[in-house]
Design a protein around this motif. Structure first.
Motif, PDB file in Angstrom:
ATOM      1  N   GLN B  37       0.845  -1.186   0.000  1.00 48.33           N
ATOM      2  CA  GLN B  37       0.000   0.000   0.000  1.00 48.33           C
ATOM      3  C   GLN B  37       0.876   1.229   0.000  1.00 48.33           C
ATOM      4  OE1 GLN B  37      -2.494   0.547   3.473  1.00 48.33           O
ATOM      5  NE2 GLN B  37      -3.989   1.719   2.312  1.00 48.33           N
ATOM      6  N   GLY B  40      -1.586   7.306  -2.622  1.00 48.09           N
ATOM      7  CA  GLY B  40      -2.043   7.642  -3.968  1.00 48.09           C
ATOM      8  C   GLY B  40      -2.205   6.456  -4.894  1.00 48.09           C
ATOM      9  N   LEU B  41      -1.743   5.285  -4.453  1.00 45.89           N
ATOM     10  CA  LEU B  41      -1.827   4.101  -5.319  1.00 45.89           C
ATOM     11  C   LEU B  41      -2.744   3.025  -4.736  1.00 45.89           C
ATOM     12  CD1 LEU B  41       1.929   3.742  -6.341  1.00 45.89           C
ATOM     13  CD2 LEU B  41       0.060   4.738  -7.683  1.00 45.89           C
ATOM     14  N   GLY B  42      -3.207   3.212  -3.534  1.00 45.49           N
ATOM     15  CA  GLY B  42      -4.102   2.235  -2.937  1.00 45.49           C
ATOM     16  C   GLY B  42      -3.402   0.924  -2.642  1.00 45.49           C
ATOM     17  N   LEU B  43      -4.194  -0.155  -2.578  1.00 45.59           N
ATOM     18  CA  LEU B  43      -3.652  -1.487  -2.341  1.00 45.59           C
ATOM     19  C   LEU B  43      -3.387  -2.166  -3.678  1.00 45.59           C
ATOM     20  CD1 LEU B  43      -5.275  -0.974   0.404  1.00 45.59           C
ATOM     21  CD2 LEU B  43      -5.363  -3.461   0.537  1.00 45.59           C
ATOM     22  N   ARG B  44      -2.217  -2.715  -3.806  1.00 44.81           N
ATOM     23  CA  ARG B  44      -1.875  -3.447  -5.016  1.00 44.81           C
ATOM     24  C   ARG B  44      -1.464  -4.864  -4.639  1.00 44.81           C
ATOM     25  NH1 ARG B  44       2.554   0.071  -7.905  1.00 44.81           N
ATOM     26  NH2 ARG B  44       3.166   0.463  -5.735  1.00 44.81           N
ATOM     27  N   LEU B  45      -2.008  -5.825  -5.351  1.00 46.88           N
ATOM     28  CA  LEU B  45      -1.774  -7.232  -5.043  1.00 46.88           C
ATOM     29  C   LEU B  45      -0.429  -7.678  -5.598  1.00 46.88           C
ATOM     30  CD1 LEU B  45      -2.966  -9.869  -3.869  1.00 46.88           C
ATOM     31  CD2 LEU B  45      -3.951 -10.284  -6.132  1.00 46.88           C
TER      32      LEU B  45
END
Lengths: 110, 114
Positions: B37, B40-45
């Protein structure tokens, strides 16, 4: 890929007021979830609404879903200082993956 | 209640070090996930696993690997840490048999790579 997009990115209100956050998504869904994240912590599941539901309540939370507009809203009534957090919507992509939006940062001022 | 724990809340490592982030869940969930996390990019898997010894790449697997030797434990490995891997790392688990897609998150590990 980020399917859910929250709006606004940040929201600041007075304690006792209602807070409304919106989420838009792009593809068809089975359900949509909302999560809360307190500063520096993990996410906590708040509520899930299924695609055949239009509105759902849980305590001071009310979630609506409009599948024709591909949008959902989260309303927190009678806000409290403890509601200060970031709120994320999430939809499923594929068999297991959840796709999260970038979140709305909510600040409740005393 | 489901409990997901992560080995460290805060971690500081140097560029080039090998880093292990551990995640343990106590609810016998089949699925486990690692996210990062960033503002500005949120959660990324990064990666997920749907069974022991099984793994699938998420959206940003480059620079990471994972290990799932036991059902309850899912490890994220940074083979050679770089400064652009400074981030908040979140682990989550989810049951196949649940009627919902609810994921349960750990408290997060804030990793700083110097």
């Amino acid at each position: 890929s980020q399917q859910g997009e929250e709006d606004p990115q940040a929201l600041s209100i007075q304690e006792g007021e209602n807070a409304t956050m919106n989420c838009s998504y792009k593809t068809s869904i089975n359900n949509l979830q909302w999560y809360r994240q307190n500063s520096g912590r993990g996410l906590v599941h708040l509520i899930l609404i299924r695609s055949n539901e239009r509105e759902k309540h849980s305590g001071r939370l009310r979630v609506t879903l409009d599948t024709s507009k591909k949008s959902s809203s989260l309303l927190i009534t009678a806000s409290r200082a403890a509601d200060t957090a970031s709120y994320f919507c999430a939809t499923r992509e594929g068999a297991q993956k959840l796709v999260f939006g970038q979140g709305t940062r909510l600040t409740i001022n005393p | 209640d489901v409990k997901v724990t992560q080995s460290s809340r805060y971690l500081v490592k140097r560029t080039g070090e090998k880093v292990f982030l551990e995640c343990v869940q106590d609810m016998d969930h089949e699925n486990m996930f690692w996210y990062r996390q960033d503002p500005g990019l949120g959660l990324r898997l990064i990666y997920f696993s749907y069974d022991v010894k099984m793994k699938e790449k998420g959206d940003i697997p480059e620079g990471y690997s994972v290990s799932r030797e036991k059902k309850e434990r899912f490890s994220l490995i940074l083979e050679s840490a770089s400064t652009n891997q400074t981030s908040m790392y979140l682990c989550a688990s989810m049951s196949w048999t649940s009627s919902t897609d609810t994921q349960y998150f750990g408290p997060g590990t804030r990793l700083t790579v110097l």
